[in-house]
Scaffold this motif. Structure first.
Motif, PDB file in Angstrom:
ATOM      1  N   GLU A 177     -17.468  75.182 -10.290  1.00 42.36           N
ATOM      2  CA  GLU A 177     -17.577  76.540  -9.743  1.00 42.36           C
ATOM      3  C   GLU A 177     -18.803  77.248 -10.342  1.00 42.36           C
ATOM      4  O   GLU A 177     -19.429  78.067  -9.677  1.00 42.36           O
ATOM      5  CB  GLU A 177     -16.275  77.306 -10.016  1.00 42.36           C
ATOM      6  N   GLY A 178     -19.174  76.894 -11.566  1.00 41.30           N
ATOM      7  CA  GLY A 178     -20.399  77.414 -12.160  1.00 41.30           C
ATOM      8  C   GLY A 178     -21.646  76.860 -11.481  1.00 41.30           C
ATOM      9  O   GLY A 178     -22.620  77.567 -11.252  1.00 41.30           O
ATOM     10  N   PRO A 205     -20.826  78.077  -6.912  1.00 43.76           N
ATOM     11  CA  PRO A 205     -19.712  79.019  -6.685  1.00 43.76           C
ATOM     12  C   PRO A 205     -19.385  79.130  -5.194  1.00 43.76           C
ATOM     13  O   PRO A 205     -20.307  79.125  -4.358  1.00 43.76           O
ATOM     14  CB  PRO A 205     -20.251  80.357  -7.203  1.00 43.76           C
ATOM     15  N   HIS A 206     -18.094  79.233  -4.885  1.00 41.03           N
ATOM     16  CA  HIS A 206     -17.713  79.366  -3.468  1.00 41.03           C
ATOM     17  C   HIS A 206     -18.261  80.672  -2.881  1.00 41.03           C
ATOM     18  O   HIS A 206     -18.778  80.679  -1.751  1.00 41.03           O
ATOM     19  CB  HIS A 206     -16.188  79.332  -3.326  1.00 41.03           C
ATOM     20  N   ASP A 212     -20.375  75.147  -0.598  1.00 43.01           N
ATOM     21  CA  ASP A 212     -20.070  74.800  -1.995  1.00 43.01           C
ATOM     22  C   ASP A 212     -19.309  73.487  -2.070  1.00 43.01           C
ATOM     23  O   ASP A 212     -19.501  72.700  -3.000  1.00 43.01           O
ATOM     24  CB  ASP A 212     -19.283  75.917  -2.681  1.00 43.01           C
TER      25      ASP A 212
END
Ligand code: ZN
Length: 138
Positions: free
Chosen positions: A68-69, A72-73, A89
């Motif tokens: 996620e870093g 990111p979505h 993503d």
């Protein structure tokens, strides 16, 4: 040489999840009757992965945070791919985590290192998706 093919189906309720699939792959090897050879396990979607690592929940949390870093979505508008969809993503996360694994089969078993396990990585869930298991050998 013998060959065997099977599709494993998943319908993950969340957008992202890691699912331990070693038992299903072992069942495929038993069904195939193959004792010496190779098994290929690959995601048949470009927003999902198959990978090998530790079956440890802390690590899976670390993967989620790390991915996620990297990608990111949200905000979804940051990605040029997101025209009419919102899964850019997921494509990027899948690229990092890989498409497939190949594992040796020895004496009818996955020839694994001590902590190696096979996972399905879903990055754009909430719909039916599949994984191919292909086994060749004798
Ligand atoms: Zn897409």
């Amino acid at each position: 040489m013998k060959s065997y093919r099977k599709e494993l189906w998943f319908n993950v309720k969340k957008r992202r999840e890691f699912i331990h699939i070693t038992p299903q792959v072992e069942e495929c090897i038993r069904e195939s009757g193959i004792k010496e050879g190779f098994v290929l396990v690959n995601a048949m979607h470009i927003t999902a992965s198959v990978f090998i690592n530790d079956n440890e929940s802390g690590l899976h949390h670390d993967y989620e945070k790390w991915l996620e870093g990297l990608a990111p979505h949200a905000p979804t508008s940051q990605y040029r791919h997101n025209v009419g969809e919102d899964n850019a993503d997921a494509h990027l996360k899948r690229t990092v985590m890989g498409r497939e694994v190949v594992v040796a089969i020895t004496n009818g078993e996955l020839d694994f290192g001590t902590w190696e396990r096979i996972f399905y990585g879903e990055f754009d869930g909430r719909r039916k998706k599949r994984v191919l298991v292909k086994i060749i050998g004798e």
